[in-house]
Write a protein that holds these residues in place. Structure first.
Motif, PDB file in Angstrom:
ATOM      1  N   MET A 298       7.759  57.613  21.904  1.00  0.00           N
ATOM      2  CA  MET A 298       6.584  56.801  22.145  1.00  0.00           C
ATOM      3  C   MET A 298       6.125  56.952  23.355  1.00  0.00           C
ATOM      4  O   MET A 298       4.739  56.982  23.704  1.00  0.00           O
ATOM      5  N   LYS A 299       6.794  57.262  24.629  1.00  0.00           N
ATOM      6  CA  LYS A 299       6.049  57.407  25.984  1.00  0.00           C
ATOM      7  C   LYS A 299       5.220  58.777  25.896  1.00  0.00           C
ATOM      8  O   LYS A 299       4.217  58.739  26.366  1.00  0.00           O
ATOM      9  N   ARG A 300       5.905  59.650  25.143  1.00  0.00           N
ATOM     10  CA  ARG A 300       5.462  60.761  25.067  1.00  0.00           C
ATOM     11  C   ARG A 300       3.970  60.989  24.431  1.00  0.00           C
ATOM     12  O   ARG A 300       2.937  61.378  24.660  1.00  0.00           O
ATOM     13  N   LEU A 301       3.822  60.070  23.295  1.00  0.00           N
ATOM     14  CA  LEU A 301       2.674  60.059  22.554  1.00  0.00           C
ATOM     15  C   LEU A 301       1.807  59.136  23.386  1.00  0.00           C
ATOM     16  O   LEU A 301       0.503  59.590  23.566  1.00  0.00           O
ATOM     17  N   THR A 302       1.984  58.321  24.195  1.00  0.00           N
ATOM     18  CA  THR A 302       1.032  57.512  25.022  1.00  0.00           C
ATOM     19  C   THR A 302       0.662  58.642  26.113  1.00  0.00           C
ATOM     20  O   THR A 302      -0.523  58.611  26.201  1.00  0.00           O
ATOM     21  N   LEU A 303       1.376  59.267  26.532  1.00  0.00           N
ATOM     22  CA  LEU A 303       0.788  60.306  27.375  1.00  0.00           C
ATOM     23  C   LEU A 303      -0.072  61.198  26.700  1.00  0.00           C
ATOM     24  O   LEU A 303      -1.097  61.681  27.378  1.00  0.00           O
ATOM     25  N   GLY A 304       0.335  61.664  25.751  1.00  0.00           N
ATOM     26  CA  GLY A 304      -0.544  62.523  24.945  1.00  0.00           C
ATOM     27  C   GLY A 304      -1.930  62.222  24.504  1.00  0.00           C
ATOM     28  O   GLY A 304      -2.916  62.731  24.624  1.00  0.00           O
ATOM     29  N   LEU A 305      -1.997  60.678  24.256  1.00  0.00           N
ATOM     30  CA  LEU A 305      -3.217  60.045  23.852  1.00  0.00           C
ATOM     31  C   LEU A 305      -4.044  60.066  25.167  1.00  0.00           C
ATOM     32  O   LEU A 305      -5.287  60.185  25.009  1.00  0.00           O
ATOM     33  N   LEU A 306      -3.328  59.556  26.317  1.00  0.00           N
ATOM     34  CA  LEU A 306      -4.084  59.697  27.577  1.00  0.00           C
ATOM     35  C   LEU A 306      -4.599  60.986  27.957  1.00  0.00           C
ATOM     36  O   LEU A 306      -5.781  61.380  28.164  1.00  0.00           O
ATOM     37  N   PHE A 307      -3.833  62.190  27.630  1.00  0.00           N
ATOM     38  CA  PHE A 307      -4.310  63.235  27.787  1.00  0.00           C
ATOM     39  C   PHE A 307      -5.412  63.777  26.938  1.00  0.00           C
ATOM     40  O   PHE A 307      -6.418  64.386  27.496  1.00  0.00           O
ATOM     41  N   ALA A 308      -5.241  63.292  25.516  1.00  0.00           N
ATOM     42  CA  ALA A 308      -6.572  63.556  24.829  1.00  0.00           C
ATOM     43  C   ALA A 308      -7.848  63.225  25.279  1.00  0.00           C
ATOM     44  O   ALA A 308      -8.838  63.757  25.361  1.00  0.00           O
ATOM     45  N   VAL A 309      -7.721  61.967  25.727  1.00  0.00           N
ATOM     46  CA  VAL A 309      -8.881  61.091  26.251  1.00  0.00           C
ATOM     47  C   VAL A 309      -9.516  61.736  27.548  1.00  0.00           C
ATOM     48  O   VAL A 309     -10.640  62.055  27.434  1.00  0.00           O
ATOM     49  N   LEU A 310      -8.669  62.221  28.449  1.00  0.00           N
ATOM     50  CA  LEU A 310      -9.176  63.142  29.580  1.00  0.00           C
ATOM     51  C   LEU A 310      -9.785  64.331  29.071  1.00  0.00           C
ATOM     52  O   LEU A 310     -10.448  65.064  30.010  1.00  0.00           O
ATOM     53  N   CYS A 311      -9.358  64.822  27.940  1.00  0.00           N
ATOM     54  CA  CYS A 311      -9.891  66.336  27.753  1.00  0.00           C
ATOM     55  C   CYS A 311     -10.955  66.568  26.738  1.00  0.00           C
ATOM     56  O   CYS A 311     -11.127  65.642  25.923  1.00  0.00           O
ATOM     57  N   ASP A 312     -11.785  67.506  26.955  1.00  0.00           N
ATOM     58  CA  ASP A 312     -12.653  67.729  25.776  1.00  0.00           C
ATOM     59  C   ASP A 312     -12.172  67.671  24.513  1.00  0.00           C
ATOM     60  O   ASP A 312     -12.966  67.644  23.315  1.00  0.00           O
ATOM     61  N   GLY A 313     -10.939  68.348  24.557  1.00  0.00           N
ATOM     62  CA  GLY A 313     -10.357  68.854  22.959  1.00  0.00           C
ATOM     63  C   GLY A 313      -9.243  69.642  23.312  1.00  0.00           C
ATOM     64  O   GLY A 313      -8.963  69.897  24.059  1.00  0.00           O
ATOM     65  N   GLU A 314      -8.654  69.953  21.975  1.00  0.00           N
ATOM     66  CA  GLU A 314      -7.273  70.473  21.847  1.00  0.00           C
ATOM     67  C   GLU A 314      -7.797  71.951  21.103  1.00  0.00           C
ATOM     68  O   GLU A 314      -8.678  71.796  20.485  1.00  0.00           O
ATOM     69  N   THR A 315      -6.641  72.920  21.282  1.00  0.00           N
ATOM     70  CA  THR A 315      -6.961  74.012  20.410  1.00  0.00           C
ATOM     71  C   THR A 315      -5.546  74.322  19.716  1.00  0.00           C
ATOM     72  O   THR A 315      -4.366  74.193  20.152  1.00  0.00           O
ATOM     73  N   LEU A 316      -5.722  74.386  18.582  1.00  0.00           N
ATOM     74  CA  LEU A 316      -4.795  74.488  17.702  1.00  0.00           C
ATOM     75  C   LEU A 316      -4.708  75.949  16.985  1.00  0.00           C
ATOM     76  O   LEU A 316      -6.101  76.309  16.234  1.00  0.00           O
ATOM     77  N   ARG A 317      -3.848  76.676  16.907  1.00  0.00           N
ATOM     78  CA  ARG A 317      -3.653  78.076  16.096  1.00  0.00           C
ATOM     79  C   ARG A 317      -3.229  77.521  14.663  1.00  0.00           C
ATOM     80  O   ARG A 317      -2.108  76.902  14.703  1.00  0.00           O
ATOM     81  N   ILE A 318      -3.773  78.141  13.667  1.00  0.00           N
ATOM     82  CA  ILE A 318      -3.311  77.965  12.386  1.00  0.00           C
ATOM     83  C   ILE A 318      -3.296  79.277  11.796  1.00  0.00           C
ATOM     84  O   ILE A 318      -4.261  80.212  11.519  1.00  0.00           O
TER      85      ILE A 318
END
Ligand SMILES: [Zn+2]
Length: 224
Positions: free
Chosen positions: A1-21
């Motif tokens: 849960m803490k990790r997810l919260t940090l992830g959400l914060l990180f996402a807010v601070l960044c323009d976007g994420e990159t995903l390899r598919i």
């Protein structure tokens, strides 16, 4: 849960994420259909702040053929998501379901979309939207489940559990999106998942389709 919260914060601070598919086309679609698929799925994910780098998986690779329904004994450390297109097995799933997601497998595909079932819908809608864009939307939906590890659906948008005429009209008008809430969860999941690995299994089958007849799609291309 803490990790997810940090992830959400990180996402807010960044323009976007990159995903390899890594995409395995086991039905050997035309190059044009494959382009429509990756364009559509890539666009809706980019609109959600997840930029996709597509890799083509070799059709002979075991990774594209494995059907592993249980979590691996080791964390998934591959660093990319695996998606594939298959012909649907008769009887295993409701014929209304276009694919499924296995978010936490450590080998094989996280996302499967059934080409033949999407094709059947494509013919029912008299070719609007294109089959490639319908495949792309179905794949984006399953990627949504695979990234978040949730079988939940949204009342609106591409994570809606049932698609019908209204959804296909939005898709053909390029207005079929992840909701803002979905998008935030996707960005957080990408930021978190590929740094940590995860265990456990959630299975989501869907999206399922509302039944409709082709007469109900009159005016389908009216995007106003
Ligand atoms: Zn679903």
């Amino acid at each position: 849960m803490k990790r997810l919260t940090l992830g959400l914060l990180f996402a807010v601070l960044c323009d976007g994420e990159t995903l390899r598919i890594r995409l395995y086309d086991l039905v050997h679609m035309s190059a044009g259909t494959l382009d429509h698929l990756t364009d559509t799925a890539g666009r809706v994910l980019a609109e959600a702040g997840v930029n996709v780098i597509w890799e083509k998986g070799a059709a002979t690779s075991p990774e594209g053929h494995l059907t592993v329904w249980t979590p691996g004994h080791t964390p998934d450390t591959r660093g990319y998501l695996v998606a594939r297109l298959l012909i649907g097995p008769p009887g295993d799933f409701s014929e209304n379901e276009l694919g499924y997601a296995l978010p936490f497998v450590s080998e094989g595909a996280h996302v499967t979309v059934y080409y033949d079932r999407v094709e059947k819908v494509f013919f029912a809608t008299k070719g609007m939207p294109s089959i490639g864009s319908m495949l792309g939307a179905a794949m984006a939906h399953e990627i949504g489940h695979a990234l978040t590890g949730s079988a939940d659906h949204s009342p609106e948008g591409i994570m809606k559990g049932n698609w019908g005429v209204a959804e296909f009209r939005l898709l053909s008008c390029k207005r079929f999106h992840f909701t803002a809430e979905n998008a935030a969860a996707l960005r957080a999941a990408v930021a978190e998942r590929f740094a940590t690995g995860r265990t456990g299994t959630v299975l989501a089958t869907c999206p399922s389709l509302e039944r409709f007849n082709s007469a109900s799609i009159k005016g389908f291309r009216n995007c106003n």
